[in-house]
Structures are given as C-alpha cells and as structure tokens.
Write an enzyme that holds these catalytic residues in place. Structure first.
Site, PDB file in Angstrom:
ATOM      1  N   ASP A 250      29.990   5.348  50.266  1.00  9.07           N
ATOM      2  CA  ASP A 250      30.023   6.149  48.688  1.00  9.07           C
ATOM      3  C   ASP A 250      31.044   7.100  48.665  1.00  9.07           C
ATOM      4  OD1 ASP A 250      28.799   4.068  48.243  1.00  9.07           O
ATOM      5  OD2 ASP A 250      26.897   4.958  48.521  1.00  9.07           O
TER       6      ASP A 250
ATOM      7  N   ARG B  47      24.145  -2.409  56.178  1.00 12.16           N
ATOM      8  CA  ARG B  47      22.886  -1.900  56.430  1.00 12.16           C
ATOM      9  C   ARG B  47      22.299  -2.936  55.482  1.00 12.16           C
ATOM     10  NH1 ARG B  47      21.170   3.410  58.341  1.00 12.16           N
ATOM     11  NH2 ARG B  47      21.390   4.067  56.536  1.00 12.16           N
TER      12      ARG B  47
HETATM   13  C1  PRP Z   1      27.290   2.714  57.024  1.00  9.86           C
HETATM   14  C2  PRP Z   1      27.952   3.244  58.247  1.00  9.86           C
HETATM   15  C3  PRP Z   1      27.854   2.424  59.678  1.00  9.86           C
HETATM   16  C4  PRP Z   1      26.298   1.814  59.338  1.00  9.86           C
HETATM   17  C5  PRP Z   1      25.466   2.897  59.871  1.00  9.86           C
HETATM   18  O1  PRP Z   1      27.479   1.549  56.200  1.00  9.86           O
HETATM   19  O2  PRP Z   1      29.803   3.549  57.758  1.00  9.86           O
HETATM   20  O3  PRP Z   1      28.529   0.782  59.484  1.00  9.86           O
HETATM   21  O4  PRP Z   1      26.079   2.297  58.046  1.00  9.86           O
HETATM   22  O5  PRP Z   1      24.382   2.847  60.690  1.00  9.86           O
HETATM   23  P1  PRP Z   1      24.092   1.811  61.428  1.00  9.86           P
HETATM   24  O6  PRP Z   1      23.855   2.885  62.424  1.00  9.86           O
HETATM   25  O7  PRP Z   1      21.718   1.942  60.774  1.00  9.86           O
HETATM   26  O8  PRP Z   1      23.796   0.562  61.531  1.00  9.86           O
HETATM   27  P2  PRP Z   1      26.859   0.512  55.392  1.00  9.86           P
HETATM   28  O9  PRP Z   1      25.696  -0.330  55.200  1.00  9.86           O
HETATM   29  O10 PRP Z   1      26.710   2.782  54.186  1.00  9.86           O
HETATM   30  O11 PRP Z   1      28.439   0.555  54.847  1.00  9.86           O
HETATM   31  P3  PRP Z   1      28.714   0.831  53.851  1.00  9.86           P
HETATM   32  O12 PRP Z   1      30.641   1.109  54.651  1.00  9.86           O
HETATM   33  O13 PRP Z   1      29.974  -0.973  52.935  1.00  9.86           O
HETATM   34  O14 PRP Z   1      28.403   1.785  52.732  1.00  9.86           O
HETATM   35  N1  URA Z   2      25.881   5.376  56.763  1.00  2.00           N
HETATM   36  C1  URA Z   2      25.724   6.410  55.890  1.00  2.00           C
HETATM   37  O1  URA Z   2      26.169   6.593  55.206  1.00  2.00           O
HETATM   38  N2  URA Z   2      25.222   7.455  56.543  1.00  2.00           N
HETATM   39  C2  URA Z   2      24.025   8.240  56.742  1.00  2.00           C
HETATM   40  O2  URA Z   2      23.315   9.136  57.539  1.00  2.00           O
HETATM   41  C3  URA Z   2      23.534   6.630  57.350  1.00  2.00           C
HETATM   42  C4  URA Z   2      24.232   5.055  57.774  1.00  2.00           C
END
Ligand code: PRP
Ligand code: URA
Length: 223
Positions: A217, A118
C-alpha cells in the site's frame, strides 16, 4: 515505544541463515522508510535504493572467472562473473519495488514473477501467478519481498521455485520478523536470507513491529 537501541547485529547471531546488511546508508534509509511521513514517491525511491545496496552485499560471493581485456594501450587480465545469469523474482506486489535497483547493478539479470497475497483472516499465502525462465535448474535466483512477516509467503514462493528445479535461491527482504526468519529457515535451510533490519515481533494481525506498515500500500499508494 521501546527506548533502548537494539543491536540487531547481535540479535542476528541467534538466527541461523540470516545476514543483516550493516551498511550505514542502509540503516539510514530504512529509518526513513519506516517514517509514516514519507511520501509514496519517497517510499518507492528508498525501496529501490536499499534493494540496490543489499544486492551489493548479497552478490559479494559470486564466483568469478579470469578473462583478458584489451585496453586502448595493451592487453590486461580481468575478471568476469562466472556461471549463469541471475534471475530476480519479486513476490507481487511489493517485491516489484526492489527490481529496478538491482537491475541497475546486474542489468543482464532475467526477471520472473510470483503472485501471492496473504489471506487477511488466516494470514496464509494465496497463490495467483507464477512465471520464471524455463531453465530454472541452471540459474541463481534472488527472491525479492520487502516484508518477511510470518514467513508464509516466502516459504510458499521458495517451494514453487524448487518445484520447477531451482536449487540456488537467496531471499532478499528489507524488514524481517524473527518468526518469519525461523519459519523460512526451518522449511528451507539451504536458502540464505538477507535483510536490512530484523524487527521485534508480529502484532495480532501479522504486521511487523515496529515495521513500516503495509509495504504494498505504501509503495503503490493504495490505502
Ligand atoms: C505482504 C508482503 C509479503 C507478505 C509478507 O504482501 O509484501 O509478500 O505480506 O507476509 P508473510 O511473511 O506473513 O507471508 P501482501 O500479502 O500484503 O500482498 P500485496 O503485496 O499484494 O499487498
Ligand atoms: N506485510 C506488510 O506489508 N507489512 C507487514 O508488516 C507484514 C506483512
């Protein structure tokens, strides 16, 4: 803190396309997962266990075909899961934590990967990787991501799967926000959504409340 104890099974009736897994063990483990004091090791184990319990429910309607098996004593009638093998598709990164638990139930499943993150400012998904088995038209897909927040990532991942011919897709997430469920259902009404908890809302940064924080994280210890 909201001191009322919400009945999320009731809330779910207002959200078409959504199934909230109601098993007591799932509710117990999701509560532990939310706890800020849960270690990275504990978080990883809980995501794995909850994913396995959810897969049990999400596979409850898999078609069966009759078969015959030889026991040590005689021939018996039995059942086998019919059709093509399942394909698990974790959304990177956090979806990776859900793969092993489901593979313990369905060891023959194939595993594809979709890389998305995101954008911090727009909250819109940015694509960086896509790989699934070639014969997508004939497969059943379980798209895996612990968090369904705005729904942007899931909508984009489902669209990518459909572009390569996937027609049978289910979305499994651990914690969902109503906004995300509505957005996925509006864009892809054919995709059933399973979650372990339906939370209240998103905050101004797109985080789920009460939620569990940043799933990637917490899973990989990168904060
Ligand atoms: C998080 C989570 C989803 C997304 C959800 O990933 O694992 O993929 O956010 O958010 P949304 O419904 O608003 O799209 P993130 O983008 O933080 O990536 P990461 O897993 O690489 O940390
Ligand atoms: N992605 C996350 O990991 N946590 C949230 O609450 C929203 C998006």
């Amino acid at each position: 803190m909201d001191t009322t104890h919400p009945r999320d099974d009731q809330a779910a009736t207002a959200l078409p396309g959504l199934t909230i897994v109601q098993h007591p063990l799932v509710k117990h483990k999701i509560t532990m997962l939310r706890d800020r004091g849960t270690s990275t090791k504990g978080f990883k184990e809980l995501v794995d266990e909850i994913a396995m319990l959810m897969a049990y429910e999400a596979t409850a309607d898999l078609p069966l075909s009759p078969c015959v098996v030889e026991t040590p004593l005689e021939r018996a009638h039995g059942w086998q899961v019919a059709g093509k093998k399942l394909t698990l598709v974790p959304i990177l990164r956090a979806g990776l934590g859900m793969v092993e638990g489901i593979l313990r139930l369905v060891p023959s499943a194939r595993v594809g990967h979709i890389g998305l993150y995101r954008d911090h400012d727009t909250l819109e998904p940015v694509d960086y990787y896509f790989k699934v088995p070639a014969d997508a038209t004939e497969r059943d897909f379980f798209l895996l991501d612990p968090m369904l927040a705005t729904g942007g990532s899931a909508v984009s991942a489902i669209a990518s799967l459909k572009r390569v011919g996937a027609t049978r897709i289910r979305l499994l997430c651990l914690v969902a926000a109503p906004e995300g469920v509505r957005r996925v259902h509006a864009a892809h009404p054919d995709v059933p959504i399973f979650c372990a908890a339906l939370d209240r809302e998103l905050n101004e940064n797109g985080y789920i409340l009460p939620g569990l924080g940043d799933a990637g994280d917490r899973l990989f210890g990168t904060r």
